[in-house]
Design an enzyme around this catalytic site. Structure first.
Site, PDB file in Angstrom:
ATOM      1  N   HIS A 107       0.826  -1.201   0.000  1.00 64.31           N
ATOM      2  CA  HIS A 107       0.000   0.000   0.000  1.00 64.31           C
ATOM      3  C   HIS A 107       0.862   1.254   0.000  1.00 64.31           C
ATOM      4  O   HIS A 107       2.035   1.229   0.379  1.00 64.31           O
ATOM      5  CB  HIS A 107      -0.898   0.030   1.240  1.00 64.31           C
ATOM      6  CG  HIS A 107      -0.147   0.158   2.527  1.00 64.31           C
ATOM      7  ND1 HIS A 107       0.584  -0.872   3.082  1.00 64.31           N
ATOM      8  CD2 HIS A 107       0.029   1.230   3.365  1.00 64.31           C
ATOM      9  CE1 HIS A 107       1.155  -0.467   4.199  1.00 64.31           C
ATOM     10  NE2 HIS A 107       0.848   0.807   4.393  1.00 64.31           N
ATOM     11  N   ASP A 109       0.478   5.027   1.850  1.00 64.40           N
ATOM     12  CA  ASP A 109      -0.223   5.447   3.062  1.00 64.40           C
ATOM     13  C   ASP A 109      -1.366   6.420   2.768  1.00 64.40           C
ATOM     14  O   ASP A 109      -1.224   7.355   1.967  1.00 64.40           O
ATOM     15  CB  ASP A 109       0.754   6.093   4.044  1.00 64.40           C
ATOM     16  CG  ASP A 109       1.708   5.074   4.652  1.00 64.40           C
ATOM     17  OD1 ASP A 109       1.257   3.955   4.961  1.00 64.40           O
ATOM     18  OD2 ASP A 109       2.898   5.397   4.801  1.00 64.40           O
ATOM     19  N   HIS A 258       4.592  -0.160   0.123  1.00 67.39           N
ATOM     20  CA  HIS A 258       5.415  -0.919   1.044  1.00 67.39           C
ATOM     21  C   HIS A 258       4.612  -2.015   1.732  1.00 67.39           C
ATOM     22  O   HIS A 258       3.372  -2.003   1.741  1.00 67.39           O
ATOM     23  CB  HIS A 258       6.101  -0.018   2.072  1.00 67.39           C
ATOM     24  CG  HIS A 258       5.165   0.859   2.858  1.00 67.39           C
ATOM     25  ND1 HIS A 258       4.620   2.014   2.360  1.00 67.39           N
ATOM     26  CD2 HIS A 258       4.683   0.748   4.118  1.00 67.39           C
ATOM     27  CE1 HIS A 258       3.840   2.589   3.265  1.00 67.39           C
ATOM     28  NE2 HIS A 258       3.846   1.829   4.358  1.00 67.39           N
ATOM     29  N   ARG A 273       7.530   6.421  13.575  1.00 70.31           N
ATOM     30  CA  ARG A 273       7.459   7.014  12.238  1.00 70.31           C
ATOM     31  C   ARG A 273       6.920   8.428  12.275  1.00 70.31           C
ATOM     32  O   ARG A 273       5.947   8.722  12.976  1.00 70.31           O
ATOM     33  CB  ARG A 273       6.545   6.162  11.350  1.00 70.31           C
ATOM     34  CG  ARG A 273       6.627   6.521   9.871  1.00 70.31           C
ATOM     35  CD  ARG A 273       5.611   5.743   9.064  1.00 70.31           C
ATOM     36  NE  ARG A 273       4.330   6.442   8.974  1.00 70.31           N
ATOM     37  CZ  ARG A 273       3.231   5.914   8.434  1.00 70.31           C
ATOM     38  NH1 ARG A 273       3.250   4.667   7.986  1.00 70.31           N
ATOM     39  NH2 ARG A 273       2.122   6.626   8.365  1.00 70.31           N
TER      40      ARG A 273
END
Length: 282
Positions: A107, A109, A258, A273
């Site tokens: 996907h 994000d 990713h 993150r």
């Protein structure tokens, strides 16, 4: 590809070592917590060339992580993920044997937003003794790999992205589906996206959030999306990165997807993150 390889001799302050011919490079000679303007320019150029940058041996603080990220963009808070105490711009991605978690679908994000993220900076905090690699797919190469008939079919089409496609199987979010759709209405984006910096084109649909192709009936839409999603699964377009302590990785969310390899659920894995605010998809 040739232009990117030529760039390898164009850096004075950093060393860039490609991991594959089109996506992923390790960057050395820089501490991400201490970035001057000249070094930033070279890191940014390398990021545009290689899409995924890997920085090893980065013994940094949370403040360093945030400051490095803000060189590229203002930061956003993720609508669902838990965050670090006192730092809503730093989300925590954690898996334990009691509560295993991994992003197991390729996907990009939060593509259900009008302005999906530009990218992200992921810092390794706890890694399993084995496993837990992350794979990124180069969606520019994936687009180039399509047959001419499929490419002609998608060039001027748009697809609908939705917040609920990826969360309806989670009970508490399923119960909030109507509320979520009101807060994050479905968005149409072009299937072929043009990068706002490089001008390169990429395939911009993903299995997590893309619901349907606008203007096609359900059967034709489903068949086309399945064909396009498969492009991310081709190893020819991928880079697989093995995490080590004090590794920091940044990626361009506009032209990559990713996936976390879910082979570590008997161990603890924790990442932190930051997410870089993006612009409207063109």
């Amino acid at each position: 590809m040739g232009n990117r390889l030529e760039r390898l001799t164009g850096y004075d302050r950093i060393t860039v070592t490609p991991v594959t011919p089109t996506i992923g490079a390790e960057v050395s000679g820089v501490r991400v917590g201490d970035l001057d303007s000249e070094t930033f320019d070279e890191v940014f150029a390398a990021w545009m060339d290689w899409k995924v940058l890997v920085f090893r041996d980065q013994d940094i603080t949370v403040a360093d992580h945030i400051a490095f990220s803000r060189h590229f963009s203002e930061l956003e808070a993720h609508p669902f993920s838990p965050y670090l105490d006192g730092h809503p711009e730093v989300i925590v991605l954690e898996s334990t044997p009691g509560e295993p978690f991994a992003a197991e679908i390729f996907h990009s994000d939060v593509t259900y937003r009008l302005c999906p993220p530009m990218g992200a900076v992921l810092r390794c905090r706890v890694i399993p003794p084995v496993g837990g690699d992350t794979i990124w797919a180069d969606m520019e190469a994936a687009l180039e790999g399509l047959d001419p008939e499929t490419r002609a079919l998608i060039d001027d089409r748009r697809a609908v992205h939705t917040v609920t496609k990826n969360v309806l199987n989670i009970k508490e979010k399923a119960e909030r589906a109507e509320e979520l759709r009101a807060e994050y209405p479905d968005r149409e984006h072009p299937i072929v996206r043009t990068h706002p910096v490089t001008g390169r084109k990429c395939l911009y649909v993903n299995e997590s959030f893309t619901l349907r192709v606008a203007g096609l009936d359900d059967d034709d839409s489903d068949a086309l999306l399945r064909r396009l999603w498969r492009q991310a699964l081709n190893p020819l377009y991928q880079v697989r990165v093995k995490w080590r302590p004090d590794t920091v990785i940044m990626w361009d969310n506009r032209c990559t997807q990713h996936y976390v390899v879910p082979d570590f659920f008997s161990s603890h894995r924790r990442m932190e993150r930051t997410t870089l605010i993006g612009t409207e998809v063109k």
